[in-house]
Design a protein around this motif. Structure first.
Motif, short mmCIF file in Angstrom:
data_model
loop_
_atom_site.label_atom_id
_atom_site.label_comp_id
_atom_site.label_asym_id
_atom_site.label_seq_id
_atom_site.Cartn_x
_atom_site.Cartn_y
_atom_site.Cartn_z
N UNK A 185 0.87 -1.18 0.00
CA UNK A 185 0.00 0.00 0.00
C UNK A 185 0.91 1.23 0.00
N UNK A 186 0.49 2.28 -0.64
CA UNK A 186 1.27 3.52 -0.57
C UNK A 186 0.37 4.65 -0.11
N UNK A 187 0.98 5.64 0.55
CA UNK A 187 0.24 6.84 0.97
C UNK A 187 1.18 8.03 0.94
N UNK A 188 0.60 9.18 0.71
CA UNK A 188 1.37 10.42 0.70
C UNK A 188 0.46 11.52 0.22
N UNK A 189 0.94 12.77 0.20
CA UNK A 189 0.11 13.85 -0.34
C UNK A 189 -0.24 13.54 -1.80
N UNK A 190 -1.47 13.83 -2.22
CA UNK A 190 -1.89 13.49 -3.59
C UNK A 190 -1.00 14.14 -4.64
N UNK A 191 -0.39 15.27 -4.27
CA UNK A 191 0.53 15.96 -5.20
C UNK A 191 1.83 15.17 -5.39
N UNK A 192 2.06 14.19 -4.54
CA UNK A 192 3.30 13.40 -4.62
C UNK A 192 3.02 11.94 -4.99
N UNK A 193 1.80 11.69 -5.54
CA UNK A 193 1.50 10.34 -6.04
C UNK A 193 1.13 10.48 -7.53
N UNK A 205 -3.63 4.65 -0.57
CA UNK A 205 -4.42 5.00 0.62
C UNK A 205 -4.45 6.50 0.81
N UNK A 206 -5.60 6.99 1.33
CA UNK A 206 -5.76 8.44 1.45
C UNK A 206 -5.06 9.00 2.67
N UNK A 207 -4.90 8.15 3.71
CA UNK A 207 -4.29 8.66 4.94
C UNK A 207 -3.22 7.69 5.41
N UNK A 208 -2.32 8.17 6.24
CA UNK A 208 -1.29 7.28 6.78
C UNK A 208 -1.94 6.23 7.68
N UNK A 209 -3.01 6.61 8.37
CA UNK A 209 -3.66 5.66 9.28
C UNK A 209 -4.20 4.46 8.51
N UNK A 210 -4.87 4.73 7.36
CA UNK A 210 -5.42 3.60 6.60
C UNK A 210 -4.30 2.80 5.95
N UNK A 211 -3.17 3.44 5.62
CA UNK A 211 -2.06 2.71 4.99
C UNK A 211 -1.38 1.77 5.99
N UNK A 212 -1.19 2.22 7.22
CA UNK A 212 -0.40 1.40 8.16
C UNK A 212 -1.27 0.39 8.92
N UNK A 213 -2.59 0.53 8.84
CA UNK A 213 -3.47 -0.33 9.62
C UNK A 213 -3.20 -1.82 9.34
N UNK A 214 -2.82 -2.55 10.36
CA UNK A 214 -2.59 -4.00 10.24
C UNK A 214 -1.33 -4.37 9.47
#
Ligand code: CP
Length: 310
Positions: A185-193, A205-214
């Motif tokens: 999974x990857x996450x970061x500011x949308x300007x950097x994806x 993933x939209x947020x770091x929380x949803x990216x790191x979950x589990x």
């Protein structure tokens, strides 16, 4: 058995080739624990580090790897070379090849320079990072570190957080981790994806929380200020609030999740010191793994076999 003259990217490697490099690296790891950290394996071979961009980890670990294998290792410094008198990169490489090196390690800010040099040199070429394209040896040492801590890669969930657009590390890691069966999974500011990035087989993933979950493994990427021609984030402080690895954001990961970073780290930007220096951080293990993995790569390329037909 190794048949490829060059190591230019993970995209071109098969799962079997990746596993071969990691297996050979495992054998070389113990050399670092010996009182005399040297084996005669590559005596008489010459390795040139041709770096057109700054580096601490990659350049020094290739130099140490070559020396531990008893090869002669030389460092090219672009600022004190004839490049400053206008010599081209191609002529520089051909000039160095006339001195009969066996392996040339290349880092350049432009995508494809190692590939171009590989096409004109008889020596083996290793890509030590080309622009935002690939950094294959980083992904291999990351995989080696994950295997040391988790015992497997297949089935693991890996979150990669940060400046996805400018990162060669993320591309090489995605190729490698997905070839070995991890979910990324990857996450970061949308300007950097980059648009369409999910086509590489990753979940955005939209947020770091949803990216790191589990997640089992969390990798922070450096905010690469030197590659950003314009501003992609409102401020470093805001980035820290939204995407940094901190005790708060890591609450969502598995308790035994490991924290990785290719380095150099920006403390207080993509990672807090509390996390970087915590027991779950394996950042310095990654650096140690770099020597063993680069020894394996030099060993395999110095012993490349001609493929027999039939
Ligand atoms: N990770 C990495 O490539 O670090 P260096 O730029 O210090 O080589």
């Amino acid at each position: 058995m190794w048949y490829k003259k060059d190591l230019l990217g993970i995209k071109e490697l098969s799962q079997k080739e990746i596993l071969t490099i990691l297996d050979v690296a495992k054998n070389f790891k113990e050399v670092a624990a010996r009182p005399i950290k040297k084996v005669p394996t590559l005596r008489g071979k010459t390795v040139i580090n041709l770096f057109f961009e700054p580096s601490t980890r990659t350049r020094i670990s290739f130099e140490i790897a070559a020396k531990r294998l008893s090869a002669d290792s030389l460092n090219f410094s672009s600022s004190s070379s004839s490049l400053v008198k206008g010599e081209t990169i191609i002529d520089t490489a051909l000039t160095l090849e006339a001195m009969a090196p066996d392996i040339v390690i290349v880092r350049h800010s432009k995508v494809g320079i190692p590939h171009k040099l590989a096409s004109i040199l008889k020596s083996s070429v290793v890509n030590a990072g080309d622009g935002a394209h690939e950094h294959p040896t980083q992904a291999l040492l990351d995989a080696f570190t994950i295997l040391e801590h988790k015992g497997k890669i297949e089935g693991l969930s890996v979150a990669i957080i940060g400046d996805i657009s400018h990162s060669r590390v993320v591309r090489s890691n995605i190729h490698l981790l997905t070839k070995l069966g991890a979910k990324v999974r990857v996450a970061g500011p949308l300007t950097l994806i980059p648009p369409g990035f999910e086509k590489l087989g990753v979940k955005i993933c939209k947020s770091i929380q949803s990216a790191v979950e589990g997640c089992d493994v969390i990798m922070a990427l450096r905010i690469q200020k030197e590659r950003q021609g314009r501003v992609f984030i409102p401020s470093l402080e805001e980035y820290y609030e939204m995407f940094a690895l901190t005790p708060q954001t890591l609450k969502y990961a598995k308790e035994d999740a490991i924290v990785m970073h290719p380095g150099p780290i920006n403390r207080g930007v993509e990672i807090s010191s509390e996390i970087a220096d915590s027991p779950r951080s394996v950042i310095l293990d990654q650096v140690s793994a770099g020597v063993a993995v680069r020894m394996a790569i030099l060993y395999l390329l110095a012993n490349v076999k001609e493929k027999q037909d039939g």
